[in-house]
Design an enzyme around this catalytic site. Structure first.
Site, PDB file in Angstrom:
ATOM      1  N   ASP A 117      68.114  13.172  15.004  1.00 10.99           N
ATOM      2  CA  ASP A 117      67.197  13.675  13.979  1.00 10.99           C
ATOM      3  C   ASP A 117      67.918  14.660  13.071  1.00 10.99           C
ATOM      4  O   ASP A 117      68.710  15.488  13.536  1.00 10.99           O
ATOM      5  CB  ASP A 117      66.000  14.393  14.613  1.00 10.99           C
ATOM      6  CG  ASP A 117      65.068  13.454  15.360  1.00 10.99           C
ATOM      7  OD1 ASP A 117      65.198  12.235  15.189  1.00 10.99           O
ATOM      8  OD2 ASP A 117      64.204  13.967  16.105  1.00 10.99           O
ATOM      9  N   THR A 134      70.958  -0.559  29.653  1.00 13.65           N
ATOM     10  CA  THR A 134      71.586   0.765  29.521  1.00 13.65           C
ATOM     11  C   THR A 134      72.131   1.041  28.125  1.00 13.65           C
ATOM     12  O   THR A 134      72.636   2.136  27.876  1.00 13.65           O
ATOM     13  CB  THR A 134      72.744   0.913  30.522  1.00 13.65           C
ATOM     14  OG1 THR A 134      73.790  -0.008  30.175  1.00 13.65           O
ATOM     15  CG2 THR A 134      72.283   0.629  31.942  1.00 13.65           C
ATOM     16  N   CYS A 184      35.584  29.460  24.934  1.00 13.30           N
ATOM     17  CA  CYS A 184      35.777  29.891  23.553  1.00 13.30           C
ATOM     18  C   CYS A 184      34.664  29.328  22.655  1.00 13.30           C
ATOM     19  O   CYS A 184      33.537  29.778  22.723  1.00 13.30           O
ATOM     20  CB  CYS A 184      37.171  29.504  23.053  1.00 13.30           C
ATOM     21  SG  CYS A 184      37.678  30.393  21.564  1.00 13.30           S
ATOM     22  N   GLU A 216      30.365  31.013  10.980  1.00 13.56           N
ATOM     23  CA  GLU A 216      31.496  30.147  10.659  1.00 13.56           C
ATOM     24  C   GLU A 216      31.001  28.812  10.109  1.00 13.56           C
ATOM     25  O   GLU A 216      31.595  28.246   9.194  1.00 13.56           O
ATOM     26  CB  GLU A 216      32.354  29.900  11.908  1.00 13.56           C
ATOM     27  CG  GLU A 216      33.526  28.955  11.673  1.00 13.56           C
ATOM     28  CD  GLU A 216      34.299  28.623  12.939  1.00 13.56           C
ATOM     29  OE1 GLU A 216      35.337  27.948  12.824  1.00 13.56           O
ATOM     30  OE2 GLU A 216      33.870  29.031  14.046  1.00 13.56           O
ATOM     31  N   HIS A 225      40.313  32.015  27.135  1.00 11.69           N
ATOM     32  CA  HIS A 225      40.856  30.717  27.552  1.00 11.69           C
ATOM     33  C   HIS A 225      41.427  30.803  28.965  1.00 11.69           C
ATOM     34  O   HIS A 225      42.634  31.013  29.145  1.00 11.69           O
ATOM     35  CB  HIS A 225      41.943  30.260  26.582  1.00 11.69           C
ATOM     36  CG  HIS A 225      41.436  29.822  25.252  1.00 11.69           C
ATOM     37  ND1 HIS A 225      41.112  28.509  24.973  1.00 11.69           N
ATOM     38  CD2 HIS A 225      41.181  30.514  24.122  1.00 11.69           C
ATOM     39  CE1 HIS A 225      40.693  28.415  23.726  1.00 11.69           C
ATOM     40  NE2 HIS A 225      40.723  29.620  23.185  1.00 11.69           N
ATOM     41  N   GLU A 271      42.082  28.514  31.001  1.00 12.99           N
ATOM     42  CA  GLU A 271      42.998  27.410  31.322  1.00 12.99           C
ATOM     43  C   GLU A 271      44.459  27.805  31.204  1.00 12.99           C
ATOM     44  O   GLU A 271      45.334  27.230  31.877  1.00 12.99           O
ATOM     45  CB  GLU A 271      42.702  26.186  30.437  1.00 12.99           C
ATOM     46  CG  GLU A 271      43.065  26.324  28.964  1.00 12.99           C
ATOM     47  CD  GLU A 271      41.968  26.906  28.101  1.00 12.99           C
ATOM     48  OE1 GLU A 271      41.997  26.679  26.875  1.00 12.99           O
ATOM     49  OE2 GLU A 271      41.089  27.608  28.640  1.00 12.99           O
TER      50      GLU A 271
END
Length: 537
Positions: free
Chosen positions: A148, A189, A381, A405, A507, A509
């Site tokens: 890249d 390969t 959240c 919001e 959060h 998690e």
């Protein structure tokens, strides 16, 4: 002195460099080696915070408020360490730092170039991560794929770094794809040979080659890769697909990966203690029950959007002794009045975070279903904010209640913009981010789960519960079981009359580990399992 492991990837993206880095880190930690990890992302964003989940998966938040790549979540979960801002570097950060130095005149009028100025800044960030973490081994994952354009300065930087740090103090691990062609009936390969050739063209010779494959790699294939890529045969490491990502450290341990790395870096380490990990795997693979958890999301086409959520649910299953079948349910479909049958099959409902109004009414419908049918519910959240809106509308009678919001003109802004966010214009890195303390009210589900009086949790939000409505909702049965130390910010709400209805502004998690499931996920899945068993009689 810190040693360094550089992880690169070839052929295609999403081969699993993050899991490879995490698994190696776990094995080294099991040998009492202090490990840290840095992820280098080649994109021009300063951080992942403003990226749509469809672009790059979830945004992972560290204790110090960094909005980072999701791979940092893998590192923290596998190695059980807490990372920070210096553990994630982007091209945006690198160029920003160099340009600021040029504007300040630090280059004495010189021509600023990719080499040496950009590469020097990259090397400096690696050194900062090593210094700040005080680690014995720093694992450096280079994002992207060899070849890249975006990755070229990083490959040049780590080539230089190995010469400067000492060749015996660094090791290069290259991850590659070894595809199986059914028509030929064999593993090929050539892709590996070409990606290693590409790597060697920039002056980097891999020490270990990790081969991702769907089929077992036999000795003749390993010998061929060894011959053409100039690595010892024992340094060709098979990495076959596994049904469970937490098996991969043990796969690498069987292949001798950690011992090879320790030997090549000239270190001496005690025998590994993997008892905690193997005990976790035993619990994971020997459940006593099964539960179906619905995750009501708006980015469900890309599972990586909810990576930490799904892993934390799995951890809750480990704690509860249950296999968890997590189902991503499209909130937009529920919004259109479809998908109710999917809810009827669930043992627990989780509404995660997110941004924007799309799908909100669907999330609210799912919460109404959970509340009215006494199905265990966990909100996170935006999930907590949605639960507040649902309760205000359907229990308190505030029919037009909403978040400012979503509806700036709502007569009942039960969720409103935080005071310190009123004059914020920039979107990147300006939310309430990172760890904040939360005081738990006694005799609540949250206090029972945590078994503590105060906890520290990670946040990522701009909006909060509007305290003008606290007494009204409390009178209707809502409990505010988690508050900021000054009592001004609502962190956790509950409906104590129900089996399990808990929602948090933070959060949880991000702090869950397979070996240490988060208390809220553990208690949620346990309640879902009890609900499932009660339905079966």
């Amino acid at each position: 002195m810190t040693r360094y492991i550089f992880i690169t990837g070839g052929n295609v993206s999403s081969l699993g460099k993050g899991i490879t880095s995490s698994s190696i880190g776990r094995l080294l930690k099991s040998r009492d080696i202090k490990v840290s990890v840095i992820k280098i992302d080649p994109y021009l964003n300063v951080d992942a915070g403003t990226m749509n989940p469809y672009q790059h998966g979830e945004v992972y938040v560290t204790d110090d408020g960094a909005e980072t790549d999701l791979d940092l979540g893998h590192y923290e979960r596998f190695i059980d360490i807490d990372l920070a801002k210096h553990n994630n570097v982007t091209t945006g950060q690198i160029y920003d730092a160099v340009i600021r130095k040029e504007r300040a005149g630090e280059f004495l009028g010189g021509c600023v170039q990719v080499i040496p100025h950009i590469t020097n800044e990259i090397k400096n960030r690696i050194k900062i991560a090593a210094r700040e973490s005080r680690c014995e081994i720093l694992i450096v994952e280079i994002g992207g794929t060899v070849g890249d354009i975006e990755s070229q300065p990083y490959l040049e930087a780590i080539r230089q770094f190995r010469n400067e740090a000492g060749r015996d103090n660094c090791i290069n691990v290259h991850l590659t794809l070894v595809p199986y062609l059914g028509a030929a009936g064999e593993l090929k390969t050539k892709l590996t040979q070409h990606t290693v050739k590409e790597l060697r063209a920039v002056g980097i010779q891999p020490d270990l080659i990790v081969c991702r494959t769907k089929q077992p790699i036999k000795d003749d294939v390993k010998a061929k890769i060894s011959l053409f890529c100039d690595v010892p045969k024992e340094c060709v490491i098979p990495a076959p697909d596994t049904p469970e990502i937490y098996d991969i450290p043990m796969t690498f341990e069987s292949a001798g990966v950690a011992d090879l790395i320790i030997s090549r870096l000239g270190l001496v380490a005690p025998a590994p203690d993997l008892s905690e990990w193997t005990s976790m795997l035993k619990r994971l693979k020997n459940p006593v029950g099964e539960v179906r958890i619905g995750v009501i999301g708006k980015y469900i086409e890309v599972r990586d959007s909810y990576m930490s959520i799904l892993e934390a649910i799995k951890h809750g299953g480990i704690a509860a002794g249950a296999t968890v079948n997590s189902q991503l349910i499209d909130a937009s479909e529920l919004e259109k009045g479809r998908g109710k049958r999917a809810l009827e099959k669930l043992d627990g409902i989780l509404v995660p975070g997110g941004f924007g109004y799309r799908g909100i009414e669907g999330k609210i419908r799912a919460i109404t279903y959970a509340r009215e049918n006494n199905i265990p519910f966990l909100g996170i959240c935006l999930g907590m904010q949605s639960a507040v809106i649902e309760f205000a509308r359907n229990v308190c009678g505030l029919k037009k209640a909403n978040s400012s919001e979503f509806d700036p003109e709502t007569p009942h802004p039960v969720i409103d913009l935080m005071l310190d966010q009123k004059n914020v214009a920039d979107k990147g890195g300006t939310m309430r981010l990172g760890v904040y303390p939360c005081h738990l009210e006694p005799k609540t589900a949250a206090a029972a789960a945590y078994k503590k009086k105060t906890v520290d949790e990670r946040h990522r939000h701009r909006y909060e519960f509007n305290n003008k409505y606290r007494k009204q909702m409390q009178a209707k049965g809502m409990s505010f079981s988690g508050l900021s130390p000054d009592g001004n910010l609502v962190e956790i709400i509950e409906l104590p009359a129900l089996r399990y209805f808990v929602a948090a502004q933070f959060h949880p998690e991000f702090k869950s580990r397979p070996t240490r499931p988060h208390p809220l996920f553990a208690s949620f899945v346990k309640s879902a399992l009890e609900h499932s068993q009660s339905k079966q009689g």
